[in-house]
Write a protein that holds these residues in place. Structure first.
Motif, PDB file in Angstrom:
ATOM      1  N   GLN A 126      21.796 -19.041   2.735  1.00  0.00           N
ATOM      2  CA  GLN A 126      20.970 -19.487   1.612  1.00  0.00           C
ATOM      3  C   GLN A 126      20.269 -20.802   1.936  1.00  0.00           C
ATOM      4  O   GLN A 126      19.098 -21.008   1.583  1.00  0.00           O
ATOM      5  CB  GLN A 126      21.835 -19.635   0.362  1.00  0.00           C
ATOM      6  N   LEU A 127      20.980 -21.682   2.625  1.00  0.00           N
ATOM      7  CA  LEU A 127      20.400 -22.963   3.017  1.00  0.00           C
ATOM      8  C   LEU A 127      19.248 -22.753   4.000  1.00  0.00           C
ATOM      9  O   LEU A 127      18.188 -23.380   3.887  1.00  0.00           O
ATOM     10  CB  LEU A 127      21.487 -23.841   3.644  1.00  0.00           C
ATOM     11  N   LEU A 128      19.453 -21.852   4.961  1.00  0.00           N
ATOM     12  CA  LEU A 128      18.395 -21.546   5.927  1.00  0.00           C
ATOM     13  C   LEU A 128      17.183 -20.933   5.237  1.00  0.00           C
ATOM     14  O   LEU A 128      16.034 -21.189   5.635  1.00  0.00           O
ATOM     15  CB  LEU A 128      18.916 -20.590   7.005  1.00  0.00           C
ATOM     16  N   TYR A 129      17.424 -20.133   4.202  1.00  0.00           N
ATOM     17  CA  TYR A 129      16.324 -19.525   3.452  1.00  0.00           C
ATOM     18  C   TYR A 129      15.442 -20.608   2.829  1.00  0.00           C
ATOM     19  O   TYR A 129      14.200 -20.534   2.887  1.00  0.00           O
ATOM     20  CB  TYR A 129      16.875 -18.593   2.369  1.00  0.00           C
ATOM     21  N   LYS A 130      16.071 -21.625   2.245  1.00  0.00           N
ATOM     22  CA  LYS A 130      15.314 -22.718   1.634  1.00  0.00           C
ATOM     23  C   LYS A 130      14.490 -23.472   2.679  1.00  0.00           C
ATOM     24  O   LYS A 130      13.339 -23.838   2.440  1.00  0.00           O
ATOM     25  CB  LYS A 130      16.260 -23.688   0.918  1.00  0.00           C
ATOM     26  N   VAL A 131      15.098 -23.694   3.839  1.00  0.00           N
ATOM     27  CA  VAL A 131      14.375 -24.387   4.916  1.00  0.00           C
ATOM     28  C   VAL A 131      13.171 -23.562   5.355  1.00  0.00           C
ATOM     29  O   VAL A 131      12.058 -24.083   5.521  1.00  0.00           O
ATOM     30  CB  VAL A 131      15.312 -24.654   6.119  1.00  0.00           C
ATOM     31  N   ARG A 132      13.372 -22.262   5.542  1.00  0.00           N
ATOM     32  CA  ARG A 132      12.284 -21.381   5.987  1.00  0.00           C
ATOM     33  C   ARG A 132      11.127 -21.375   4.983  1.00  0.00           C
ATOM     34  O   ARG A 132       9.961 -21.366   5.390  1.00  0.00           O
ATOM     35  CB  ARG A 132      12.791 -19.945   6.171  1.00  0.00           C
ATOM     36  N   GLU A 133      11.456 -21.352   3.695  1.00  0.00           N
ATOM     37  CA  GLU A 133      10.409 -21.317   2.684  1.00  0.00           C
ATOM     38  C   GLU A 133       9.549 -22.574   2.749  1.00  0.00           C
ATOM     39  O   GLU A 133       8.328 -22.515   2.603  1.00  0.00           O
ATOM     40  CB  GLU A 133      11.023 -21.176   1.284  1.00  0.00           C
ATOM     41  N   VAL A 134      10.185 -23.716   2.982  1.00  0.00           N
ATOM     42  CA  VAL A 134       9.430 -24.967   3.105  1.00  0.00           C
ATOM     43  C   VAL A 134       8.562 -24.929   4.360  1.00  0.00           C
ATOM     44  O   VAL A 134       7.378 -25.295   4.335  1.00  0.00           O
ATOM     45  CB  VAL A 134      10.388 -26.183   3.149  1.00  0.00           C
ATOM     46  N   VAL A 135       9.143 -24.479   5.461  1.00  0.00           N
ATOM     47  CA  VAL A 135       8.398 -24.422   6.727  1.00  0.00           C
ATOM     48  C   VAL A 135       7.220 -23.464   6.602  1.00  0.00           C
ATOM     49  O   VAL A 135       6.105 -23.775   7.045  1.00  0.00           O
ATOM     50  CB  VAL A 135       9.327 -23.989   7.887  1.00  0.00           C
ATOM     51  N   LYS A 136       7.433 -22.297   5.984  1.00  0.00           N
ATOM     52  CA  LYS A 136       6.352 -21.313   5.813  1.00  0.00           C
ATOM     53  C   LYS A 136       5.216 -21.894   4.967  1.00  0.00           C
ATOM     54  O   LYS A 136       4.035 -21.636   5.230  1.00  0.00           O
ATOM     55  CB  LYS A 136       6.890 -20.044   5.141  1.00  0.00           C
ATOM     56  N   TYR A 137       5.596 -22.676   3.955  1.00  0.00           N
ATOM     57  CA  TYR A 137       4.569 -23.277   3.111  1.00  0.00           C
ATOM     58  C   TYR A 137       3.669 -24.202   3.938  1.00  0.00           C
ATOM     59  O   TYR A 137       2.436 -24.154   3.832  1.00  0.00           O
ATOM     60  CB  TYR A 137       5.218 -24.068   1.966  1.00  0.00           C
ATOM     61  N   PHE A 138       4.280 -25.041   4.774  1.00  0.00           N
ATOM     62  CA  PHE A 138       3.486 -25.960   5.590  1.00  0.00           C
ATOM     63  C   PHE A 138       2.669 -25.200   6.635  1.00  0.00           C
ATOM     64  O   PHE A 138       1.588 -25.655   7.029  1.00  0.00           O
ATOM     65  CB  PHE A 138       4.391 -26.994   6.265  1.00  0.00           C
ATOM     66  N   LYS A 139       3.174 -24.068   7.103  1.00  0.00           N
ATOM     67  CA  LYS A 139       2.415 -23.253   8.050  1.00  0.00           C
ATOM     68  C   LYS A 139       1.185 -22.635   7.383  1.00  0.00           C
ATOM     69  O   LYS A 139       0.141 -22.444   8.017  1.00  0.00           O
ATOM     70  CB  LYS A 139       3.294 -22.130   8.620  1.00  0.00           C
ATOM     71  N   ARG A 140       1.316 -22.311   6.086  1.00  0.00           N
ATOM     72  CA  ARG A 140       0.208 -21.693   5.357  1.00  0.00           C
ATOM     73  C   ARG A 140      -0.819 -22.717   4.874  1.00  0.00           C
ATOM     74  O   ARG A 140      -2.000 -22.420   4.785  1.00  0.00           O
ATOM     75  CB  ARG A 140       0.741 -20.918   4.146  1.00  0.00           C
ATOM     76  N   SER A 141      -0.351 -23.916   4.516  1.00  0.00           N
ATOM     77  CA  SER A 141      -1.210 -24.907   3.875  1.00  0.00           C
ATOM     78  C   SER A 141      -1.739 -25.920   4.892  1.00  0.00           C
ATOM     79  O   SER A 141      -0.988 -26.755   5.395  1.00  0.00           O
ATOM     80  CB  SER A 141      -0.432 -25.627   2.768  1.00  0.00           C
ATOM     81  N   THR A 142      -3.028 -25.848   5.147  1.00  0.00           N
ATOM     82  CA  THR A 142      -3.657 -26.801   6.068  1.00  0.00           C
ATOM     83  C   THR A 142      -3.650 -28.205   5.484  1.00  0.00           C
ATOM     84  O   THR A 142      -3.405 -29.182   6.210  1.00  0.00           O
ATOM     85  CB  THR A 142      -5.114 -26.380   6.354  1.00  0.00           C
ATOM     86  N   LEU A 143      -3.864 -28.321   4.176  1.00  0.00           N
ATOM     87  CA  LEU A 143      -3.892 -29.641   3.530  1.00  0.00           C
ATOM     88  C   LEU A 143      -2.531 -30.335   3.642  1.00  0.00           C
ATOM     89  O   LEU A 143      -2.444 -31.524   3.968  1.00  0.00           O
ATOM     90  CB  LEU A 143      -4.294 -29.506   2.056  1.00  0.00           C
ATOM     91  N   SER A 144      -1.463 -29.601   3.376  1.00  0.00           N
ATOM     92  CA  SER A 144      -0.117 -30.187   3.453  1.00  0.00           C
ATOM     93  C   SER A 144       0.243 -30.546   4.893  1.00  0.00           C
ATOM     94  O   SER A 144       0.877 -31.578   5.141  1.00  0.00           O
ATOM     95  CB  SER A 144       0.914 -29.211   2.882  1.00  0.00           C
ATOM     96  N   SER A 145      -0.165 -29.721   5.840  1.00  0.00           N
ATOM     97  CA  SER A 145       0.081 -30.028   7.259  1.00  0.00           C
ATOM     98  C   SER A 145      -0.646 -31.298   7.671  1.00  0.00           C
ATOM     99  O   SER A 145      -0.112 -32.122   8.425  1.00  0.00           O
ATOM    100  CB  SER A 145      -0.372 -28.856   8.136  1.00  0.00           C
ATOM    101  N   ASP A 146      -1.878 -31.464   7.170  1.00  0.00           N
ATOM    102  CA  ASP A 146      -2.642 -32.682   7.476  1.00  0.00           C
ATOM    103  C   ASP A 146      -1.971 -33.911   6.871  1.00  0.00           C
ATOM    104  O   ASP A 146      -1.916 -34.983   7.490  1.00  0.00           O
ATOM    105  CB  ASP A 146      -4.071 -32.562   6.936  1.00  0.00           C
ATOM    106  N   GLU A 147      -1.447 -33.767   5.652  1.00  0.00           N
ATOM    107  CA  GLU A 147      -0.733 -34.879   5.015  1.00  0.00           C
ATOM    108  C   GLU A 147       0.505 -35.260   5.819  1.00  0.00           C
ATOM    109  O   GLU A 147       0.812 -36.443   6.004  1.00  0.00           O
ATOM    110  CB  GLU A 147      -0.328 -34.491   3.584  1.00  0.00           C
ATOM    111  N   LEU A 148       1.224 -34.246   6.295  1.00  0.00           N
ATOM    112  CA  LEU A 148       2.420 -34.473   7.108  1.00  0.00           C
ATOM    113  C   LEU A 148       2.058 -35.232   8.380  1.00  0.00           C
ATOM    114  O   LEU A 148       2.773 -36.153   8.797  1.00  0.00           O
ATOM    115  CB  LEU A 148       3.069 -33.124   7.455  1.00  0.00           C
ATOM    116  N   ARG A 149       0.945 -34.855   8.984  1.00  0.00           N
ATOM    117  CA  ARG A 149       0.497 -35.525  10.211  1.00  0.00           C
ATOM    118  C   ARG A 149       0.095 -36.975   9.919  1.00  0.00           C
ATOM    119  O   ARG A 149       0.465 -37.896  10.668  1.00  0.00           O
ATOM    120  CB  ARG A 149      -0.689 -34.753  10.795  1.00  0.00           C
TER     121      ARG A 149
END
Length: 254
Positions: free
Chosen positions: A38-61
């Motif tokens: 379940q913990l890994l599922y939560k991590v994956r969902e966050v990672v997938k979101y950043f992979k999908r969202s260019t704006l969020s990835s840019d903010e992270l950078r």
């Protein structure tokens, strides 16, 4: 493949893929821990979101650059692949490194995936301690320019000692440790009584008998080495006379 080796070379000469078996140990240990899944599922969902969202990835950078990181050293989140357990390790490791920046980005976006709590991040830190030794073993056993069969027993012994020495405080870490030890015993419990791996370990001058846990298995392996040496001497002596003249003719040092 296994049957072909049994039929052609005999059961004693079959050596299962060590890297694949290590992969199974970790995968089964994780799959038998519902809380960790379940913990890994939560991590994956966050990672997938950043992979999908260019704006969020840019903010992270940008957040990393603002903290002093150079453009070439900026990290991205890693999504694991089911066929390789160590990709899960790399995903967790990178997530923990970037957790502060990920949290800052997600706080501004209330409808996006939920960030892990402080307790869940601590659970991840405990689990990655248990997984790190296997990542090191996987890298060590993947060598193409050196022989690895004599390293199998020493690596297993060192991993077992390391896992046993880790004392997790949270339930998820305790359960994962219990699963790992059970899987190691299940898949490698009789490795010292196999034919080729113990002999290879004894013949490696770096290890000899240092990593045997069972004295009976150690003595059996030594007896096999002596038997092989005796047979080798007998075979050599029978061909010595015929090759002596050829040896005297050559002056080259080999």
């Amino acid at each position: 493949m296994v049957k072909a080796i049994y039929d052609q070379f005999g059961r004693d000469n079959h050596i299962p893929c060590f890297a694949h078996t290590i992969n199974l140990v970790v995968e089964n240990s994780i799959s038998n821990s519902e809380e960790f899944k379940q913990l890994l599922y939560k991590v994956r969902e966050v990672v997938k979101y950043f992979k999908r969202s260019t704006l969020s990835s840019d903010e992270l950078r940008k957040l990393q650059i603002n903290e002093g990181k150079k453009e070439g050293n900026v990290h991205k989140l890693i999504l694991d692949v089911k066929t390789r357990w160590n990709s899960t390790f790399y995903m967790i490791d990178r997530f923990l490194v970037l957790s502060k920046f990920v949290s800052d980005v997600l706080l501004k976006k209330p409808l996006d995936p939920e960030m892990l709590t402080a307790r869940e991040l601590q659970q991840l830190r405990e689990t990655i301690k248990l997984l790190r030794p296997f990542e090191k073993v996987t890298l060590e056993i993947s060598g193409e320019k050196y022989v690895v069969i004599s390293k199998i027993m020493p690596l297993l012994n060192c991993v077992t000692i390391e896992i046993e020495s880790i004392q997790p405080n949270l339930d998820i870490g305790i359960e994962l440790k219990r699963n790992i030890i059970a899987e190691l015993k299940k898949r490698f419990g009789k490795i010292e009584f196999l034919y080729m791996i113990p002999i290879a370990t004894i013949l490696d001058p770096r290890f000899k008998n240092l990593h045997f846990r069972d004295p009976v298995a150690c003595q059996k392996a030594i007896a096999e080495v002596k038997k092989l040496a005796k047979n080798s001497v007998q075979d050599t002596s029978s061909t010595e006379c015929s090759s002596m003249d050829e040896e005297q003719k050559t002056d080259n040092f080999d």
